[in-house]
Design a protein around this motif. Sequence first.
Motif, short mmCIF file in Angstrom:
data_model
loop_
_atom_site.label_atom_id
_atom_site.label_comp_id
_atom_site.label_asym_id
_atom_site.label_seq_id
_atom_site.Cartn_x
_atom_site.Cartn_y
_atom_site.Cartn_z
N GLU A 120 13.64 -13.33 -32.81
CA GLU A 120 12.67 -13.17 -33.90
C GLU A 120 13.19 -12.28 -35.01
O GLU A 120 12.94 -12.53 -36.19
CB GLU A 120 11.34 -12.63 -33.35
CG GLU A 120 10.58 -13.62 -32.50
CD GLU A 120 10.50 -14.98 -33.16
OE1 GLU A 120 9.93 -15.08 -34.27
OE2 GLU A 120 11.02 -15.95 -32.57
N ARG A 124 13.15 -14.90 -37.99
CA ARG A 124 12.00 -14.63 -38.86
C ARG A 124 12.22 -13.36 -39.67
O ARG A 124 11.90 -13.30 -40.86
CB ARG A 124 10.73 -14.52 -38.01
CG ARG A 124 9.87 -15.76 -37.97
CD ARG A 124 10.60 -17.03 -37.52
NE ARG A 124 10.98 -16.98 -36.11
CZ ARG A 124 11.57 -17.99 -35.47
NH1 ARG A 124 11.87 -19.11 -36.12
NH2 ARG A 124 11.90 -17.88 -34.20
N PHE A 128 14.42 -16.07 -42.36
CA PHE A 128 13.25 -16.60 -43.05
C PHE A 128 12.79 -15.66 -44.16
O PHE A 128 12.51 -16.10 -45.28
CB PHE A 128 12.09 -16.82 -42.08
CG PHE A 128 10.82 -17.23 -42.78
CD1 PHE A 128 10.62 -18.55 -43.15
CD2 PHE A 128 9.85 -16.29 -43.12
CE1 PHE A 128 9.47 -18.92 -43.84
CE2 PHE A 128 8.71 -16.65 -43.80
CZ PHE A 128 8.51 -17.97 -44.16
N ARG A 129 12.72 -14.39 -43.88
CA ARG A 129 12.19 -13.44 -44.86
C ARG A 129 13.01 -13.42 -46.14
O ARG A 129 12.47 -13.43 -47.25
CB ARG A 129 12.13 -12.04 -44.23
CG ARG A 129 11.53 -10.97 -45.12
CD ARG A 129 11.44 -9.65 -44.38
NE ARG A 129 12.73 -9.22 -43.88
CZ ARG A 129 13.65 -8.61 -44.63
NH1 ARG A 129 13.40 -8.36 -45.91
NH2 ARG A 129 14.81 -8.23 -44.11
N THR A 144 14.65 -22.82 -41.65
CA THR A 144 14.87 -21.92 -40.51
C THR A 144 14.39 -22.55 -39.21
O THR A 144 14.96 -22.28 -38.15
CB THR A 144 14.17 -20.57 -40.73
OG1 THR A 144 12.77 -20.78 -41.00
CG2 THR A 144 14.80 -19.81 -41.89
N GLY A 175 7.35 -19.15 -37.15
CA GLY A 175 7.41 -18.86 -38.57
C GLY A 175 6.03 -18.70 -39.17
O GLY A 175 5.78 -17.79 -39.97
N TYR A 178 4.44 -15.36 -38.40
CA TYR A 178 4.91 -14.29 -39.29
C TYR A 178 4.28 -14.40 -40.67
O TYR A 178 3.86 -13.39 -41.25
CB TYR A 178 6.44 -14.33 -39.41
CG TYR A 178 6.95 -13.38 -40.47
CD1 TYR A 178 6.91 -12.01 -40.27
CD2 TYR A 178 7.42 -13.87 -41.70
CE1 TYR A 178 7.35 -11.14 -41.26
CE2 TYR A 178 7.85 -13.00 -42.68
CZ TYR A 178 7.82 -11.64 -42.46
OH TYR A 178 8.22 -10.77 -43.44
N LEU A 184 6.33 -8.80 -37.63
CA LEU A 184 7.15 -9.47 -36.64
C LEU A 184 6.62 -9.28 -35.22
O LEU A 184 7.04 -9.98 -34.30
CB LEU A 184 8.59 -8.94 -36.71
CG LEU A 184 9.38 -9.37 -37.94
CD1 LEU A 184 10.70 -8.60 -38.03
CD2 LEU A 184 9.66 -10.87 -37.92
#
Length: 278
Positions: A120, A124, A128-129, A144, A175, A178, A184
């Motif tokens: 994670e 994420r 992803f962020r 992602t 995802g 989040y 997270l």
Amino acid sequence: MKLVWQILAVVVIAAAGGQAVNLLDDNPYATLALGLVVAVLSVLAYRWVVGRTESRPVTELQGRGAVPAVLRGLLIGVAAFGSVIVNLYWLGDYTVEGRGSVSGAVGQIGFMAAAAVTEELMFRGVLFRLAERRLGTWISLVLTGLLFGAMHLTNEHATVWGALAIAIEAGGMLGAAYIATRTLWVPIGLHFGWNFAEAGIFSTEVSGNGSNNGLLKSSTSGPELLTGGDFGPEASMYSVVFCVLVTIAFLLLARRRGHLMPRRGRAVRETEPATLAR
């Protein structure tokens, strides 16, 4: 450059922890202790490197509210996978043959905690962020998710369908968790709850890595489309359906909270008329 440093900080600890687990010779209590240590060190490393490279408070891993957030995610993960098993059991495709191993389940706690936290943080927390800042929520979620699914192609008994199923169900659901919460802790708890239920409670295969010795001694048989075959229930259509439902719920919550982000170029174009009006 910040992407490289952030991923390296988590990957180095995850890789070292993985090698150490292999040396434990399947000692469940040592695996529990080591897995928890890897999880804690990964969180500390992420908070340190993100704080240093981005010069900001790491709000996505703030301590306040962490425990209830993890527990919420854990309950959702266990309930989601439990729903899959209930349907397989009702069809006669999942059979409980007796009691399993408490020590085996204990070892799974440590192993799955380390896996959930490190994955994670990487997927994420970092990928992803950072991608979302430029590409927006939707494109980043798809990319992602596909990357997360592709990572599982190296597993034993891996199939293209199994990897795609994970991209849809796990990549999308985690995802979305989040996005909706902007923490997270919820996807970490959700990831752990799903994986622990899969291996530590119901003793099924996890992503093609073979059967597990959890609390229940069990066997799975039936159509591969429903059971997932050798890859395990993560390649089951039931898993896809239930995870998509959870994903939709999280995305609706994210929309209501205003957490969906447009692409950077689109956001600039949308604000230009207001800027000119001033």
